[in-house]
Design a protein around this motif. Sequence first.
Motif, PDB file in Angstrom:
ATOM      1  N   MET A 151       0.797  -1.220   0.000  1.00  0.00           N
ATOM      2  CA  MET A 151       0.000   0.000   0.000  1.00  0.00           C
ATOM      3  C   MET A 151       0.826   1.265   0.000  1.00  0.00           C
ATOM      4  SD  MET A 151      -3.103  -1.262   2.390  1.00  0.00           S
ATOM      5  CE  MET A 151      -1.904  -1.329   3.685  1.00  0.00           C
ATOM      6  N   GLU A 152       2.098   1.086   0.194  1.00  0.00           N
ATOM      7  CA  GLU A 152       2.950   2.267   0.177  1.00  0.00           C
ATOM      8  C   GLU A 152       3.465   2.578  -1.223  1.00  0.00           C
ATOM      9  OE1 GLU A 152       4.913   2.139   4.620  1.00  0.00           O
ATOM     10  OE2 GLU A 152       5.648   0.785   3.090  1.00  0.00           O
ATOM     11  N   LEU A 153       3.185   1.694  -2.137  1.00  0.00           N
ATOM     12  CA  LEU A 153       3.664   1.904  -3.504  1.00  0.00           C
ATOM     13  C   LEU A 153       2.908   3.038  -4.178  1.00  0.00           C
ATOM     14  CD1 LEU A 153       3.955  -1.786  -4.681  1.00  0.00           C
ATOM     15  CD2 LEU A 153       5.781  -0.262  -3.989  1.00  0.00           C
ATOM     16  N   THR A 154       3.643   3.776  -4.973  1.00  0.00           N
ATOM     17  CA  THR A 154       2.997   4.828  -5.756  1.00  0.00           C
ATOM     18  C   THR A 154       3.488   4.731  -7.186  1.00  0.00           C
ATOM     19  OG1 THR A 154       4.692   6.531  -5.542  1.00  0.00           O
ATOM     20  CG2 THR A 154       3.135   6.306  -3.725  1.00  0.00           C
ATOM     21  N   GLU A 155       3.071   5.679  -7.969  1.00  0.00           N
ATOM     22  CA  GLU A 155       3.441   5.691  -9.381  1.00  0.00           C
ATOM     23  C   GLU A 155       4.940   5.768  -9.561  1.00  0.00           C
ATOM     24  OE1 GLU A 155       1.561   6.324 -12.391  1.00  0.00           O
ATOM     25  OE2 GLU A 155      -0.355   5.866 -11.459  1.00  0.00           O
ATOM     26  N   ARG A 156       5.576   6.374  -8.611  1.00  0.00           N
ATOM     27  CA  ARG A 156       7.003   6.565  -8.809  1.00  0.00           C
ATOM     28  C   ARG A 156       7.885   5.847  -7.816  1.00  0.00           C
ATOM     29  NH1 ARG A 156       6.730  12.851  -9.036  1.00  0.00           N
ATOM     30  NH2 ARG A 156       5.110  12.248 -10.468  1.00  0.00           N
ATOM     31  N   THR A 157       7.361   4.760  -7.320  1.00  0.00           N
ATOM     32  CA  THR A 157       8.209   3.898  -6.502  1.00  0.00           C
ATOM     33  C   THR A 157       8.397   2.576  -7.220  1.00  0.00           C
ATOM     34  OG1 THR A 157       6.287   3.016  -5.320  1.00  0.00           O
ATOM     35  CG2 THR A 157       7.400   4.905  -4.344  1.00  0.00           C
ATOM     36  N   CYS A 158       9.539   2.027  -7.075  1.00  0.00           N
ATOM     37  CA  CYS A 158       9.839   0.750  -7.717  1.00  0.00           C
ATOM     38  C   CYS A 158       8.958  -0.340  -7.126  1.00  0.00           C
ATOM     39  CB  CYS A 158      11.307   0.397  -7.528  1.00  0.00           C
ATOM     40  SG  CYS A 158      11.752  -1.199  -8.242  1.00  0.00           S
ATOM     41  N   LYS A 159       8.300  -1.057  -8.001  1.00  0.00           N
ATOM     42  CA  LYS A 159       7.350  -2.069  -7.539  1.00  0.00           C
ATOM     43  C   LYS A 159       7.929  -3.470  -7.599  1.00  0.00           C
ATOM     44  CE  LYS A 159       4.003   1.074  -9.380  1.00  0.00           C
ATOM     45  NZ  LYS A 159       5.146   1.945  -9.743  1.00  0.00           N
ATOM     46  N   TRP A 160       9.209  -3.552  -7.609  1.00  0.00           N
ATOM     47  CA  TRP A 160       9.838  -4.869  -7.673  1.00  0.00           C
ATOM     48  C   TRP A 160       9.690  -5.585  -6.343  1.00  0.00           C
ATOM     49  CZ3 TRP A 160      11.961  -7.093 -11.958  1.00  0.00           C
ATOM     50  CH2 TRP A 160      12.633  -8.297 -11.767  1.00  0.00           C
ATOM     51  N   PRO A 161       9.091  -6.767  -6.400  1.00  0.00           N
ATOM     52  CA  PRO A 161       8.903  -7.528  -5.161  1.00  0.00           C
ATOM     53  C   PRO A 161      10.188  -8.220  -4.744  1.00  0.00           C
ATOM     54  CG  PRO A 161       7.963  -8.718  -7.003  1.00  0.00           C
ATOM     55  CD  PRO A 161       8.506  -7.430  -7.558  1.00  0.00           C
ATOM     56  N   ILE A 162      10.423  -8.223  -3.462  1.00  0.00           N
ATOM     57  CA  ILE A 162      11.626  -8.856  -2.941  1.00  0.00           C
ATOM     58  C   ILE A 162      11.242  -9.779  -1.801  1.00  0.00           C
ATOM     59  CG2 ILE A 162      13.851  -8.465  -1.826  1.00  0.00           C
ATOM     60  CD1 ILE A 162      13.853  -5.671  -3.103  1.00  0.00           C
ATOM     61  N   GLY A 163      11.754 -10.950  -1.842  1.00  0.00           N
ATOM     62  CA  GLY A 163      11.489 -11.882  -0.755  1.00  0.00           C
ATOM     63  C   GLY A 163      10.391 -12.867  -1.111  1.00  0.00           C
ATOM     64  N   GLY A 174      10.780  -0.125  -3.750  1.00  0.00           N
ATOM     65  CA  GLY A 174      10.398   1.210  -3.277  1.00  0.00           C
ATOM     66  C   GLY A 174      11.332   2.333  -3.630  1.00  0.00           C
ATOM     67  N   LEU A 175      12.440   2.018  -4.250  1.00  0.00           N
ATOM     68  CA  LEU A 175      13.329   3.101  -4.673  1.00  0.00           C
ATOM     69  C   LEU A 175      12.651   3.884  -5.801  1.00  0.00           C
ATOM     70  CD1 LEU A 175      16.692   1.170  -4.607  1.00  0.00           C
ATOM     71  CD2 LEU A 175      15.911   2.925  -3.029  1.00  0.00           C
ATOM     72  N   PRO A 176      13.167   5.064  -6.059  1.00  0.00           N
ATOM     73  CA  PRO A 176      12.540   5.886  -7.108  1.00  0.00           C
ATOM     74  C   PRO A 176      12.519   5.134  -8.444  1.00  0.00           C
ATOM     75  CG  PRO A 176      14.138   7.163  -5.878  1.00  0.00           C
ATOM     76  CD  PRO A 176      14.267   5.751  -5.405  1.00  0.00           C
ATOM     77  N   SER A 177      11.356   5.043  -9.006  1.00  0.00           N
ATOM     78  CA  SER A 177      11.261   4.344 -10.280  1.00  0.00           C
ATOM     79  C   SER A 177      11.599   5.296 -11.410  1.00  0.00           C
ATOM     80  CB  SER A 177       9.851   3.795 -10.463  1.00  0.00           C
ATOM     81  OG  SER A 177       8.911   4.845 -10.471  1.00  0.00           O
ATOM     82  N   LEU A 178      12.039   4.713 -12.487  1.00  0.00           N
ATOM     83  CA  LEU A 178      12.321   5.527 -13.657  1.00  0.00           C
ATOM     84  C   LEU A 178      11.017   6.115 -14.174  1.00  0.00           C
ATOM     85  CD1 LEU A 178      15.113   4.721 -13.478  1.00  0.00           C
ATOM     86  CD2 LEU A 178      14.982   3.497 -15.641  1.00  0.00           C
ATOM     87  N   PRO A 179      11.108   7.331 -14.649  1.00  0.00           N
ATOM     88  CA  PRO A 179       9.893   7.992 -15.153  1.00  0.00           C
ATOM     89  C   PRO A 179       9.181   7.115 -16.184  1.00  0.00           C
ATOM     90  CG  PRO A 179      11.710   9.524 -15.100  1.00  0.00           C
ATOM     91  CD  PRO A 179      12.281   8.188 -14.724  1.00  0.00           C
ATOM     92  N   GLY A 180       7.958   6.806 -15.896  1.00  0.00           N
ATOM     93  CA  GLY A 180       7.184   6.009 -16.834  1.00  0.00           C
ATOM     94  C   GLY A 180       7.378   4.515 -16.689  1.00  0.00           C
ATOM     95  N   LYS A 181       8.326   4.138 -15.849  1.00  0.00           N
ATOM     96  CA  LYS A 181       8.564   2.715 -15.648  1.00  0.00           C
ATOM     97  C   LYS A 181       8.096   2.305 -14.251  1.00  0.00           C
ATOM     98  CE  LYS A 181      11.008   1.631 -19.425  1.00  0.00           C
ATOM     99  NZ  LYS A 181      11.778   2.812 -19.738  1.00  0.00           N
ATOM    100  N   PRO A 182       7.810   1.040 -14.115  1.00  0.00           N
ATOM    101  CA  PRO A 182       7.334   0.581 -12.803  1.00  0.00           C
ATOM    102  C   PRO A 182       8.468   0.257 -11.842  1.00  0.00           C
ATOM    103  CG  PRO A 182       7.163  -1.181 -14.406  1.00  0.00           C
ATOM    104  CD  PRO A 182       7.677   0.008 -15.150  1.00  0.00           C
ATOM    105  N   TYR A 183       9.667   0.233 -12.363  1.00  0.00           N
ATOM    106  CA  TYR A 183      10.785  -0.176 -11.508  1.00  0.00           C
ATOM    107  C   TYR A 183      11.881   0.878 -11.465  1.00  0.00           C
ATOM    108  CZ  TYR A 183       8.547  -4.647 -12.520  1.00  0.00           C
ATOM    109  OH  TYR A 183       7.645  -5.653 -12.665  1.00  0.00           O
ATOM    110  N   CYS A 184      12.739   0.715 -10.499  1.00  0.00           N
ATOM    111  CA  CYS A 184      13.918   1.562 -10.427  1.00  0.00           C
ATOM    112  C   CYS A 184      14.900   1.128 -11.511  1.00  0.00           C
ATOM    113  CB  CYS A 184      14.562   1.457  -9.049  1.00  0.00           C
ATOM    114  SG  CYS A 184      15.259  -0.172  -8.700  1.00  0.00           S
TER     115      CYS A 184
END
Length: 203
Positions: A151-163, A174-184
């Motif tokens: 729930m803390e994910l936003t448009e500009r946070t990396c949505k890569w699941p870990i674990g 959760g690191l800053p995602s690349l503009p327009g991309k879902p991941y850092c």
Amino acid sequence: MSWTDERVETLKKMWAEGQSASQIAKELGGVTRNAVIGKVHRLGLSNRVGGGKDEGEDEAPAVAAKAEPAARPAPEPRPEPMAAAAPRPAPERPAAAAPAAPSNVTPLPIRKAIIPAGQPLPPQPSANEISPEALASVREVEKHAKRLTLMELTERTCKWPIGDPATDDFWFCGLPSLPGKPYCEAHVGVAFQPMSARRDRRR
DNA sequence: CCCTGATTCGC
DNA sequence: GCGAATCAGG
């Protein structure tokens, strides 16, 4: 744009689902989150309890910072029927979280059915033929991950699941995602690979 | 800074 | 009724 029945319906639905005003606004298009919030209030469905999960909301009795002519008409104490169970039978051999196949973009495909058990795990096209350096940087980055919850994910946070999604040992980069991309940057590197970079499969 | 909802008030 | 501006907060 105006509030057609259809749009209002969407608004109601999403609001009931616990979607944020900005998310709803984006979905509807042509309106800002302010418009959505305004409408929500006009519709009289500000209190979003029931289906969704509560945000950080306090039940402060409307702090009137300044002299407010109108008085609070109804001091209604209402119980909060909290209901948040998390039944989760842990499978013996959960599939490792490995996306690397982002095909859709509209609804976040973070909910992947947990594969119960059994020998044949579906072919995971990842963690295999990825540039060693990309992998290395991923490892590195994941140490610094912000460990966001879903729930803390936003448009500009990396949505890569870990674990492992089946355990508490699970979070999103959760690191800053690349503009327009879902991941850092690092995760984009392993998620989006040019088809050319993977040319094996000689079998 | 990113985000959240709440409220006000001119239109 | 509508929603931008603003407020109050995480």
